[in-house]
Each structure stands twice: as structure tokens, then as C-alpha cells.
Design an enzyme around this catalytic site. Structure first.
Site, short mmCIF file in Angstrom:
data_model
loop_
_atom_site.label_atom_id
_atom_site.label_comp_id
_atom_site.label_asym_id
_atom_site.label_seq_id
_atom_site.Cartn_x
_atom_site.Cartn_y
_atom_site.Cartn_z
N ARG A 4 7.01 -8.86 -10.29
CA ARG A 4 7.59 -10.13 -10.35
C ARG A 4 6.78 -11.07 -11.58
O ARG A 4 5.46 -11.24 -11.23
CB ARG A 4 7.55 -10.99 -9.24
CG ARG A 4 8.99 -11.81 -8.93
CD ARG A 4 8.92 -12.66 -8.03
NE ARG A 4 8.78 -11.87 -6.75
CZ ARG A 4 9.78 -11.98 -5.76
NH1 ARG A 4 10.77 -12.71 -5.83
NH2 ARG A 4 9.44 -11.29 -4.44
N ASP A 8 0.51 3.42 6.33
CA ASP A 8 1.00 3.28 4.63
C ASP A 8 0.62 4.34 3.82
O ASP A 8 1.51 4.95 3.37
CB ASP A 8 0.03 1.95 4.46
CG ASP A 8 0.60 0.89 4.94
OD1 ASP A 8 1.45 0.69 5.18
OD2 ASP A 8 -0.43 -0.28 4.73
N TYR A 46 4.74 -3.17 8.67
CA TYR A 46 3.32 -2.95 8.12
C TYR A 46 2.69 -1.86 8.94
O TYR A 46 3.08 -1.40 9.95
CB TYR A 46 2.68 -4.31 8.11
CG TYR A 46 2.91 -5.44 7.24
CD1 TYR A 46 2.72 -5.10 5.67
CD2 TYR A 46 3.97 -6.42 7.53
CE1 TYR A 46 3.02 -6.18 4.98
CE2 TYR A 46 4.12 -7.62 6.41
CZ TYR A 46 3.81 -7.25 5.24
OH TYR A 46 4.28 -8.36 4.32
N GLU A 47 1.65 -1.63 8.30
CA GLU A 47 0.66 -0.58 8.66
C GLU A 47 0.67 -0.49 10.41
O GLU A 47 1.03 0.52 11.01
CB GLU A 47 -0.75 -0.66 8.29
CG GLU A 47 -1.78 0.19 8.76
CD GLU A 47 -1.52 1.69 8.28
OE1 GLU A 47 -1.46 1.90 7.25
OE2 GLU A 47 -1.51 2.76 9.39
N LYS A 102 11.29 -5.09 8.63
CA LYS A 102 10.12 -4.94 7.82
C LYS A 102 8.93 -4.47 8.77
O LYS A 102 8.60 -4.81 9.87
CB LYS A 102 9.84 -6.42 7.15
CG LYS A 102 10.92 -6.91 6.40
CD LYS A 102 10.68 -8.13 5.73
CE LYS A 102 11.80 -8.40 4.74
NZ LYS A 102 11.38 -9.74 3.81
N GLN A 124 -16.31 24.23 20.67
CA GLN A 124 -15.53 24.93 20.41
C GLN A 124 -15.64 26.45 21.03
O GLN A 124 -16.67 26.74 21.14
CB GLN A 124 -15.35 25.31 18.90
CG GLN A 124 -14.05 26.00 18.45
CD GLN A 124 -13.47 25.53 17.26
OE1 GLN A 124 -13.70 24.29 16.82
NE2 GLN A 124 -12.37 26.13 16.77
N GLY A 165 -7.34 19.17 19.42
CA GLY A 165 -6.77 20.51 18.71
C GLY A 165 -7.22 21.30 20.47
O GLY A 165 -6.86 22.52 20.13
N GLY A 166 -7.64 20.92 21.35
CA GLY A 166 -7.94 21.63 22.54
C GLY A 166 -9.25 21.99 22.70
O GLY A 166 -9.67 22.63 23.55
N THR A 189 13.74 -9.12 -11.77
CA THR A 189 15.26 -8.38 -11.70
C THR A 189 16.30 -9.03 -10.98
O THR A 189 17.39 -8.41 -10.68
CB THR A 189 14.75 -7.01 -11.19
OG1 THR A 189 14.22 -7.43 -9.71
CG2 THR A 189 13.74 -6.04 -11.75
N GLN A 209 0.85 -1.21 -0.03
CA GLN A 209 -0.01 -0.07 -0.05
C GLN A 209 0.93 1.39 -0.11
O GLN A 209 0.39 2.31 -0.86
CB GLN A 209 -1.01 0.24 1.23
CG GLN A 209 -1.84 1.06 1.09
CD GLN A 209 -2.96 1.29 2.36
OE1 GLN A 209 -3.51 2.24 2.42
NE2 GLN A 209 -3.16 0.10 2.88
N1 COA Z 1 11.99 -9.76 -9.38
C1 COA Z 1 12.88 -10.43 -8.56
N2 COA Z 1 12.84 -10.25 -7.22
C2 COA Z 1 11.94 -9.28 -6.79
C3 COA Z 1 11.22 -8.49 -7.54
C4 COA Z 1 11.14 -8.78 -8.68
N3 COA Z 1 10.55 -8.08 -9.67
N4 COA Z 1 10.30 -7.90 -6.70
C5 COA Z 1 11.05 -7.83 -5.49
N5 COA Z 1 11.70 -8.87 -5.44
C6 COA Z 1 12.60 -9.78 -4.34
C7 COA Z 1 13.11 -8.52 -3.70
O1 COA Z 1 14.39 -8.24 -4.34
C8 COA Z 1 13.43 -9.13 -2.25
O2 COA Z 1 14.71 -9.98 -2.10
P1 COA Z 1 15.39 -10.30 -1.10
O3 COA Z 1 14.89 -9.98 0.04
O4 COA Z 1 15.86 -11.80 -1.52
O5 COA Z 1 16.89 -9.46 -1.49
C9 COA Z 1 12.10 -10.03 -2.09
O6 COA Z 1 11.62 -10.03 -3.47
C10 COA Z 1 11.30 -9.73 -1.00
O7 COA Z 1 10.99 -8.28 -1.08
P2 COA Z 1 10.46 -7.65 0.30
O8 COA Z 1 10.00 -6.16 -0.23
O9 COA Z 1 11.46 -7.76 1.66
O10 COA Z 1 9.04 -8.22 0.81
P3 COA Z 1 8.44 -9.00 1.90
O11 COA Z 1 7.23 -9.45 1.48
O12 COA Z 1 9.31 -9.97 2.56
O13 COA Z 1 8.15 -7.85 2.79
C11 COA Z 1 7.15 -5.64 3.43
C12 COA Z 1 7.10 -6.95 2.56
C13 COA Z 1 6.38 -4.85 3.20
C14 COA Z 1 7.14 -6.16 4.87
C15 COA Z 1 8.65 -5.09 3.18
O14 COA Z 1 8.57 -4.87 1.92
C16 COA Z 1 8.90 -3.84 3.97
O15 COA Z 1 9.09 -3.74 4.98
N6 COA Z 1 8.91 -2.59 3.08
C17 COA Z 1 9.28 -1.29 3.73
C18 COA Z 1 8.05 -0.68 4.52
C19 COA Z 1 6.73 -0.78 3.83
O16 COA Z 1 6.69 -0.17 2.79
N7 COA Z 1 5.78 -1.21 4.34
C20 COA Z 1 4.47 -1.34 4.29
C21 COA Z 1 3.88 -1.74 3.04
S1 COA Z 1 2.18 -1.05 2.79
#
Ligand code: COA
Length: 416
Positions: free
Chosen positions: A38, A169, A139-140, A137, A273, A248-249, A74, A17
Site C-alpha cells: 500500500r 507463520d 497470528y502466530e 484473522k 537413545q 520421538g520415544g 488496489t 511473516q
Molecule cells: N491496497 C489497498 N488495500 C489493501 C492493500 C493495497 N495494496 N493491501 C491490503 N489492503 C487491504 C485489504 O484489501 C483489506 O481490506 P478489507 O478488509 O477492507 O477488504 C485490508 O487491507 C486489511 O487486510 P488484512 O489482511 O485483513 O489486514 P489486518 O491487518 O486486518 O490483518 C492479519 C492482519 C495477519 C491478521 C490477516 O491478514 C490474516 O488473518 N491473514 C491470514 C493469516 C495470516 O497470514 N496470519 C499471519 C500473519 S504472519
């Protein structure tokens, strides 16, 4: 109509998100956003919380409108080759992978700026670089807890509570969009790109600014006069949860209206208010309260604020939330019905403004989404459907100069 961001090419390496909300906004305003996914699976939200079998879930369609989808692995050399070409031709790369993922893929900031010194690389992470949790890592709701929202939300006799609003998010995505636009403006002056990073913790905290205000007031005074805990309850040394009190008070509360026994949303939010006190007294049929020293000032009212709210609830008992607001608005009193999602979905004003909009989709039919909340005099953002997985792969590859044979070679290698 020429859209302001037309010509800006964005590599959208985002998922879930936070990142998608940012790039969707930029796409609405005209940017050419290519979502890199992917092969075979794509953004996880395509399959999360599906309501129709084998069709992209609403979670995906509502966060990825107006984009193109390019499938690309990638981690494969052929995929890296395509990404390298894309980087050379684009203006912005947006990503919200887990910490270090882009580096592990071989596309560190240093590598990217060598490939394209004008490139802006924009990232969302849970915590900022160098933070003691920067390897996490996130999430929300993790972000809501880390950013001070959970400890200050809910009732004083209940646990910390997260908000339904996506403070971690989508809110972080909006912060990132501001950062990207700023970097684009900066680039016009310097000719150089830069890194833009936003953490979810910081973005939540930015919205909890008034609670940090309250912590400092509490440290100094030992109490917070606008909280329900004052003057009868206890304060500890941390900002307490204030239930539905106004942040806001201005004292305010959610009050029952006619039908609350069976309708979970038969409530209005009512704010007492300062400027509205006299009109409130007139609307309630309590003109004597206007000058009464027990009611005339916010300080005088606070000790019996809940008695006042009780009186207002008695007044509301025979009025629906909509009837009540229609009366109160004539007195210039700040208030709103507590609207359910169903009411919002069917709200004619939100439909007319485009904030709630219907989008036709190739596979799921028409669905509702939230359109641009930002309105312009010279731009009416049009929301188009989210792309199917890989829908634009051939088109994007062709635009990078790949021939049909090249594309077949990439397919063979399962790189796209
Ligand atoms: N081709 C090949 N590999 C890909 C790819 C593609 N098109 N897109 C993603 N990947 C790989 C990444 O390179 C990564 O590989 P590695 O960990 O082996 O180096 C792997 O997919 C996992 O990516 P990741 O983003 O860590 O996914 P996850 O499902 O494990 O974690 C989150 C998900 C959201 C917890 C994490 O991405 C995160 O903490 N993001 C930052 C904070 C964030 O935005 N969170 C809120 C999301 S709403």
C-alpha cells in the site's frame, strides 16, 4: 549461474511473516518476486519493532530479501488496472490477507483465472476453507494454540505454552512454498494454474503429528511410557505436556552444565537413545549399568530416569556445555549445547554455510539474517537486501508498458 526459478514471476501480495517467508524463499531460488504494498505505509512490519528511527525494521528486512517493491493501491480503479496487467503477465500470486479480502478487492479466484488461466493463486489463512473458524484473522500464537502445539508444550504443572519457533507463520509459509512448486510442476503437465491454500492450523498440526500418535496410544493404553509422568505420575485422557522429554520415544532432557547458576543457557540436551546406552555408560564411568537389569532396557530405566539424569548432571557439573559435547560426541552420543541467539549469530560454521549471513542495506547498514537453510550442489542462494518501499515502482510499471506520462497519471491518482 542460472537459478532454477528464474523466469517465474510472482505477485507477492503478502505481509507480516507467513506469506513473506514463502515468497522470500522462492526469490532466493531465482523467482522474480514483486511485493505489492500500500502506498505510504507498506507492509506493517516495516515499522514494527524498529531499532533505528525511520529505517525499515529488521522484522521486514529479514523476511523480504531478494524482492522488488511496487506500491499500489488496489482499491482504486487505477490500482486495479495495474494489478490486472500484472496478473496477466505473472505465474503466481501469493497472498495472506484476512479471510475474503482478495474477493472484496475484486480479485476472486474465478476472476483471476479468467484473466490468466495459467495463474497459481496461493493463500495462507488461519483456518482452512469451510472450517467453523474460517472467518477468523490469525497470528502466530493463535495458530500454535489451534494446531495442538500449545496444549502439548511446556511443563505439566504449568499452562499451555507457545514455542519461540514460528510454527504458525514461517512454517506455514514453507508449506505454501511446497504447494506452489507442486502446482508449477502440475502446470507443466496440464497447462493450467490452480489454487493452493494452506492454513496455519493445519501446518502447525502437521508438525505435531507425533502428539496425535500419542493421543491414540493414550486412548488405547491409558499411559505413555516415555513421558516423565510414567510410571509415578497421573495421566488424564489427553496428551499431557512433557517438559523437555523427547517427542520421538527416546527419553531426553535438558541438563545443567558448569556455570548454569549465572548463565541461563549453560545446558545441554541429552538423549538416552536405545543404541547409545552402552556408550553413555562408558562416557559416564558407569560401565556396570550396561548389563544391570535395572538399567539395561528403556523399560527398566524409565522408573528411575530422573535419577539417571541426576547422575549425568553430576558428571556435567565441572564441564561447560561445549566441553561436555566434545567428550560425548566421541562416544557417538546424540546431544547438543543449548545455544543462545548470540552464540548462533557468531557461530563460524553457520557463517561459513551461509545459514547466518550479513546483508548490506541502503539505509540501515549491514544486518544479519538467516539465509537459505536448504543447500544445493548447483545453487548457492545469495541473499540481497530487502527493497525500500516503492523502490521498484517505476521499473515494474515500465515493464508492464506504462510510459512516464502514464506513471505520472497513476501518481496523481495516488494509486502508486
Ligand atoms: N491496497 C489497498 N488495500 C489493501 C492493500 C493495497 N495494496 N493491501 C491490503 N489492503 C487491504 C485489504 O484489501 C483489506 O481490506 P478489507 O478488509 O477492507 O477488504 C485490508 O487491507 C486489511 O487486510 P488484512 O489482511 O485483513 O489486514 P489486518 O491487518 O486486518 O490483518 C492479519 C492482519 C495477519 C491478521 C490477516 O491478514 C490474516 O488473518 N491473514 C491470514 C493469516 C495470516 O497470514 N496470519 C499471519 C500473519 S504472519
Amino acid at each position: 549461474m542460472t537459478k532454477p526459478l528464474e523466469g517465474i514471476k510472482i505477485i507477492d501480495f503478502t505481509h507480516v511473516q507467513a506469506g513473506p517467508a514463502c515468497t522470500q524463499l522462492l526469490a532466493w531460488f531465482g523467482a522474480d518476486v514483486v511485493k505489492v504494498e500500500r502506498p505510504g505505509s507498506g507492509d506493517v512490519t516495516r515499522t514494527q519493532l524498529r531499532d533505528i528511527p525511520d529505517v525499515d525494521a529488521l522484522y521486514f528486512t529479514m523476511l523480504n530479501s531478494n524482492k522488488k517493491s511496487l506500491t499500489l493501491d488496489t482499491k482504486k480503479p487505477e490500482g486495479k488496472e495495474v494489478l490486472t496487467k500484472l496478473i496477466k503477465e505473472s505465474d503466481v500470486l501469493v497472498e495472506n490477507f484476512g479471510p475474503g479480502a482478495l474477493d472484496r478487492m475484486g480479485f476472486s479466484w474465478d476472476t483471476i483465472r479468467e484473466l490468466n488461466p495459467k495463474m497459481i493463486v496461493a493463500s495462507v489463512k488461519g483456518f482452512s476453507d469451510g472450517h467453523h473458524y474460517d472467518d477468523l484473522k490469525v497470528y502466530e500464537n493463535v495458530a500454535q494454540c489451534a494446531g495442538g502445539a500449545a496444549s502439548t508444550t511446556g511443563f505439566w504443572d504449568g499452562p499451555p505454552t507457545v514455542s519461540a519457533a514460528a510454527l504458525g507463520d514461517s512454517n506455514t509459509g514453507m508449506h505454501l512454498a511446497i504447494g506452489i512448486l507442486t502446482a508449477l510442476m502440475g502446470r507443466q503437465k496440464t497447462g493450467k494454474g490452480q489454487r493452493v491454500a494452506v492454513s496455519m492450523q493445519d501446518s502447525v498440526l502437521n508438525l505435531c503429528r507425533v502428539k496425535l500418535r500419542d493421543q491414540q496410544r493414550l486412548d488405547r493404553l491409558g499411559y505413555l511410557e516415555e513421558y516423565p509422568q510414567y510410571p509415578h505420575g497421573e495421566f488424564s485422557d489427553v496428551v499431557p505436556r512433557g517438559g523437555n522429554a523427547g517427542g520421538g520415544g527416546q527419553p531426553g532432557w535438558v541438563l545443567k552444565c558448569k556455570g548454569w547458576e549465572t548463565d541461563p543457557n549453560a545446558y545441554i540436551y541429552f538423549t538416552i537413545q536405545g543404541h547409545a546406552w552402552a556408550p553413555i555408560c562408558r562416557a559416564l564411568g558407569k560401565p556396570e549399568w550396561i548389563e544391570d537389569p535395572h538399567y539395561a532396557t528403556p523399560q527398566a530405566r524409565q522408573p528411575h530416569i530422573f535419577d539417571i539424569f541426576n547422575t549425568i548432571e553430576q558428571w556435567l557439573a565441572d564441564k561447560t556445555k561445549f566441553e561436555a559435547v566434545d567428550i560425548l560426541r566421541k562416544f557417538d552420543i546424540p546431544c547438543s549445547p543449548v545455544l543462545s541467539m548470540k552464540e548462533i549469530a557468531n557461530d563460524p560454521s553457520l557463517r561459513a554455510s551461509g545459514t547466518i549471513t550479513e546483508v548490506p542495506h541502503k539505509e540501515r547498514g549491514t544486518y544479519l539474517t538467516v539465509g537459505s537453510p536448504i543447500k544445493f550442489s548447483d545453487l548457492k542462494p545469495e541473499v540481497t537486501a530487502s527493497p525500500l518501499l516503492g523502490e521498484h515502482t517505476d521499473e515494474v510499471l515500465a515493464s508492464l508498458g506504462y510510459s512516464n506520462e502514464d506513471i505520472a497519471r497513476l501518481r496523481e491518482a495516488q494509486a502508486v
